[in-house]
Design a protein around this motif. Sequence first.
Motif, short mmCIF file in Angstrom:
data_model
loop_
_atom_site.label_atom_id
_atom_site.label_comp_id
_atom_site.label_asym_id
_atom_site.label_seq_id
_atom_site.Cartn_x
_atom_site.Cartn_y
_atom_site.Cartn_z
N ILE A 1 -8.04 -25.35 5.23
CA ILE A 1 -7.92 -24.19 6.16
C ILE A 1 -9.37 -23.96 6.54
O ILE A 1 -10.54 -23.90 5.86
N ALA A 2 -9.52 -23.59 7.88
CA ALA A 2 -10.60 -23.30 8.73
C ALA A 2 -10.63 -21.71 9.09
O ALA A 2 -9.39 -21.62 9.97
N VAL A 3 -11.28 -20.86 9.08
CA VAL A 3 -11.15 -19.54 9.38
C VAL A 3 -12.47 -19.07 10.14
O VAL A 3 -13.65 -19.20 9.54
N SER A 4 -12.03 -18.32 11.27
CA SER A 4 -13.09 -17.96 12.25
C SER A 4 -12.99 -16.36 12.65
O SER A 4 -11.65 -16.14 12.99
N GLN A 5 -13.93 -15.79 12.87
CA GLN A 5 -13.97 -14.34 13.12
C GLN A 5 -14.38 -14.24 14.57
O GLN A 5 -15.48 -14.53 14.87
N ILE A 6 -13.79 -13.95 15.60
CA ILE A 6 -13.94 -13.92 16.92
C ILE A 6 -14.75 -12.77 17.33
O ILE A 6 -14.81 -11.65 16.66
N GLY A 7 -15.82 -13.03 18.02
CA GLY A 7 -16.93 -12.07 18.46
C GLY A 7 -18.17 -12.68 18.59
O GLY A 7 -18.36 -13.76 18.18
N ARG A 8 -19.24 -11.73 18.91
CA ARG A 8 -20.55 -12.05 18.77
C ARG A 8 -21.14 -11.11 18.00
O ARG A 8 -22.43 -11.33 18.19
N GLY A 9 -20.86 -10.37 17.06
CA GLY A 9 -21.24 -9.46 16.24
C GLY A 9 -21.58 -8.38 17.06
O GLY A 9 -21.66 -8.12 17.99
N PRO A 10 -21.88 -7.17 15.90
CA PRO A 10 -21.72 -7.45 14.32
C PRO A 10 -20.37 -7.68 13.97
O PRO A 10 -19.53 -7.03 14.61
N TYR A 11 -20.13 -8.37 12.82
CA TYR A 11 -19.01 -8.63 12.54
C TYR A 11 -18.45 -8.15 11.32
O TYR A 11 -19.27 -7.66 10.35
N ASP A 12 -17.18 -7.59 11.36
CA ASP A 12 -16.70 -7.04 10.35
C ASP A 12 -15.73 -8.38 9.80
O ASP A 12 -14.50 -8.35 10.59
#
Length: 254
Positions: free
Chosen positions: A124-135
Amino acid sequence: MPAAPLILISNDDGIHSDGLQALADAVAAHGRVVVVAPDREQSAVSHALTLHRPLRIDEVAPDRYTVDGTPTDCVNLAINGILRERPALVVSGINKGANLGDDVTYSGTVSAAMEGTLLGIPSIAVSQIGRGPYDFRIAATFTGELVSRVVANPLPPDTLLNVNVPQFADGEHPSGVALTRMGKRRYGDAVIEKVDPRGRKYYWIGGQELSFVDEEGTDFHAVSHGNISVTPIHLDLTNYASFDALRALVGSWC
């Protein structure tokens, strides 16, 4: 009582990434976690495997190793050299930034999962969308639940799951979870030309925000409507639908 499954974790943001730690914490309830990650950021290295120099491994804490190589190196070395048993699952992430559509071909995060899949391990590959700050809280919670289900129900052969989680404000939650296909990125003028103090030109690739084709059923469409996207990626890249159209091209050699 059966032994806890061994879960291998890696990433492309490097061993010190807080996304990696959030992932390790989230899946720890579902098995024994071993982290093998690059010693520095390795974003956008795709599925590169280091063949031109030796690789160094350092154990920085119990069950936590760094490799001076790519995400693919990390997974390959973990399965074929570091671990004394084959892992039940490989999980890569949580990446800082999206890995959607055509971008997966560049992604070190997705490539770590590809290497696991090539070596016969559900991945599984997991990514958090956005440019930060990341939650990472929602992404981590969802991944923990997904891991428990994949451990109990094996994935189809030669298939990895690519997960992308939108960024939500405090108190907001996903609209749902969508099983999606890879979307299409609109690639434009993504190269920025500058001049350094000595008058020499230099270039930044990917310096601009790129758009996408907003087509229903794709990963881009899902996340743009507040859904977590889960895309099954098959490692067989053959375009079977093109065979009839291409027979005339290759002619009598077939």
